[in-house]
Write a protein that holds these residues in place. Sequence first.
Motif, mmCIF file in Angstrom:
data_model
loop_
_atom_site.group_PDB
_atom_site.id
_atom_site.type_symbol
_atom_site.label_atom_id
_atom_site.label_comp_id
_atom_site.label_asym_id
_atom_site.label_seq_id
_atom_site.Cartn_x
_atom_site.Cartn_y
_atom_site.Cartn_z
ATOM 1 N N LEU A 1 9.661 -5.592 -9.574
ATOM 2 C CA LEU A 1 9.751 -4.828 -8.676
ATOM 3 C C LEU A 1 8.453 -4.022 -8.324
ATOM 4 O O LEU A 1 8.204 -3.630 -7.048
ATOM 5 N N GLU A 2 7.682 -4.089 -9.149
ATOM 6 C CA GLU A 2 6.279 -3.334 -9.021
ATOM 7 C C GLU A 2 5.565 -4.162 -8.127
ATOM 8 O O GLU A 2 4.701 -3.785 -7.121
ATOM 9 N N ASP A 3 5.761 -5.615 -7.965
ATOM 10 C CA ASP A 3 5.134 -6.376 -6.922
ATOM 11 C C ASP A 3 5.574 -6.204 -5.497
ATOM 12 O O ASP A 3 4.719 -6.249 -4.608
ATOM 13 N N ALA A 4 6.848 -5.774 -5.474
ATOM 14 C CA ALA A 4 7.220 -5.458 -4.251
ATOM 15 C C ALA A 4 6.751 -4.458 -3.886
ATOM 16 O O ALA A 4 6.501 -3.970 -2.421
ATOM 17 N N VAL A 5 6.532 -3.482 -4.570
ATOM 18 C CA VAL A 5 6.179 -1.927 -4.241
ATOM 19 C C VAL A 5 4.629 -2.288 -3.755
ATOM 20 O O VAL A 5 4.183 -1.780 -2.531
ATOM 21 N N ARG A 6 3.885 -2.826 -4.288
ATOM 22 C CA ARG A 6 2.465 -3.444 -3.694
ATOM 23 C C ARG A 6 2.529 -3.921 -2.551
ATOM 24 O O ARG A 6 1.581 -3.671 -1.662
ATOM 25 N N THR A 7 3.243 -5.003 -2.363
ATOM 26 C CA THR A 7 3.384 -5.658 -0.951
ATOM 27 C C THR A 7 3.976 -4.700 0.109
ATOM 28 O O THR A 7 3.320 -4.835 1.205
ATOM 29 N N ALA A 8 4.887 -3.919 -0.186
ATOM 30 C CA ALA A 8 5.200 -2.987 0.793
ATOM 31 C C ALA A 8 4.146 -2.152 1.159
ATOM 32 O O ALA A 8 4.187 -1.536 2.266
ATOM 33 N N ILE A 9 3.452 -1.521 0.314
ATOM 34 C CA ILE A 9 2.203 -0.940 0.713
ATOM 35 C C ILE A 9 1.267 -1.368 1.202
ATOM 36 O O ILE A 9 0.482 -0.827 2.315
ATOM 37 N N ASP A 10 0.663 -2.583 0.745
ATOM 38 C CA ASP A 10 -0.286 -3.413 1.448
ATOM 39 C C ASP A 10 -0.033 -3.586 3.035
ATOM 40 O O ASP A 10 -1.055 -3.492 3.773
ATOM 41 N N MET A 11 0.874 -4.127 3.306
ATOM 42 C CA MET A 11 1.273 -4.622 4.535
ATOM 43 C C MET A 11 1.878 -3.755 5.509
ATOM 44 O O MET A 11 1.814 -4.011 6.625
ATOM 45 N N GLY A 12 2.326 -2.570 5.109
ATOM 46 C CA GLY A 12 2.654 -1.598 6.096
ATOM 47 C C GLY A 12 1.908 -0.607 6.370
ATOM 48 O O GLY A 12 0.723 -0.353 6.231
ATOM 49 N N PRO A 13 2.573 0.561 7.180
ATOM 50 C CA PRO A 13 1.784 1.630 7.559
ATOM 51 C C PRO A 13 1.355 2.682 6.439
ATOM 52 O O PRO A 13 0.418 3.662 6.724
ATOM 53 N N LEU A 14 1.709 2.301 5.296
ATOM 54 C CA LEU A 14 1.252 3.477 4.269
ATOM 55 C C LEU A 14 0.032 2.941 3.712
ATOM 56 O O LEU A 14 -0.674 3.713 2.770
ATOM 57 N N ALA A 15 -0.469 2.016 3.788
ATOM 58 C CA ALA A 15 -1.790 1.482 3.318
ATOM 59 C C ALA A 15 -3.023 2.416 3.666
ATOM 60 O O ALA A 15 -3.599 2.725 2.503
ATOM 61 N N ARG A 16 -2.836 2.996 4.921
ATOM 62 C CA ARG A 16 -4.370 3.854 5.212
ATOM 63 C C ARG A 16 -3.799 5.011 4.343
ATOM 64 O O ARG A 16 -4.922 5.715 4.001
ATOM 65 N N PRO A 17 -2.772 5.968 4.722
ATOM 66 C CA PRO A 17 -2.797 7.298 4.206
ATOM 67 C C PRO A 17 -2.984 7.284 2.601
ATOM 68 O O PRO A 17 -3.377 8.231 2.040
ATOM 69 N N LEU A 18 -2.275 6.047 2.108
ATOM 70 C CA LEU A 18 -2.262 6.073 0.572
ATOM 71 C C LEU A 18 -3.794 5.846 -0.056
ATOM 72 O O LEU A 18 -4.259 6.428 -1.122
#
Length: 290
Positions: A230-247
């Motif tokens: 699941l940790e991989d899925a979290v990473r992918t969701a963050i890298d590819m979506g609109p959360l990458a910049r704010p995070l």
Amino acid sequence: MSDPAASPEKLHADQVAFWRGEGGALWLDRDARIESRLKPLGEHALRAAAARPGERAIDIGCGLGHTTLALARSVGPTGHVLGADLSPDMIAEASRRAASAGLAHARFAAADASTHDFGPEAADLLFSRFGVMFFGHPEAAFANLRRGLKPGGRVTLLVWRPVKENGWMFVPFMAAIPHLPPMPRPNQGDPGPFSLSDPDRARRVLGAAGFVDVNLDRVDDTMSLSDGPLEDAVRTAIDMGPLARPLRQADEATRARVADAIQSALAKHLTAEGVRLPAACWLLTARNRG
Ligand SMILES: C[S@@+](CC[C@H](N)C(=O)[O-])C[C@H]1O[C@@H](n2cnc3c(N)ncnc32)[C@H](O)[C@@H]1O
């Protein structure tokens, strides 16, 4: 909260800075992970584009050139493909890959496609997988792209439908929101992944740029965020979506809280094949007026 003060020029400059900087670096670093997720969606667009031997194609916002090389294989050595992207680092890597694949007829330009001179009426096909949603002045940008296309030349673009239909982005995003400071909400049509998600707007923009026969077909697929932990899925969701910049701007503790919240949300969508969520795109086709 939206930012009514930001001009199209400022929004465009932000996108240019992002993709030439941290955005390009992130895509280079996470290429294998991102590509394995986007490839199945891109296949819909490549099939629809149906590039033929001897044709000339332009791939806009080509990133690391995965689709450029696929097009180069379809058009063969008697054809030609130009991949254009803002990020010089991604373009350099794409050029290396084309050379090592022996695809000398795939060329690349580090350029802003909204203003780059593609040469008069050279291409049969204007193609993009998720690379045409970032223009500050989309009508002018598409008019510029049209000048590189032969009269009657065709357009095949893959763009995202609204975020709510894209569970792979929406589920992690909604889980993260309570843990992040309020984010400026983009105005409808601002440059960004969803700027062409409204079909009426997409038709208007392409029509104003001089394209005809503008058509939008739904592509409904699923996105596998991970086949592994699941940790991989979290990473992918963050890298590819609109959360990458704010995070990237958040502190360590916030990042950890957000990752936990996303992991709990994604756990509800874990199947025997990993985390799979809806991915919804428009396959946008059009023609240069003849
Ligand atoms: C979401 S990525 C997609 C990359 C690639 N098409 C893929 O599917 O792997 C968007 C790409 O569009 C590029 N891009 C954004 N605005 C652009 C512009 N005005 N001119 C050229 N490239 C642009 C970015 O640099 C980035 O590589």
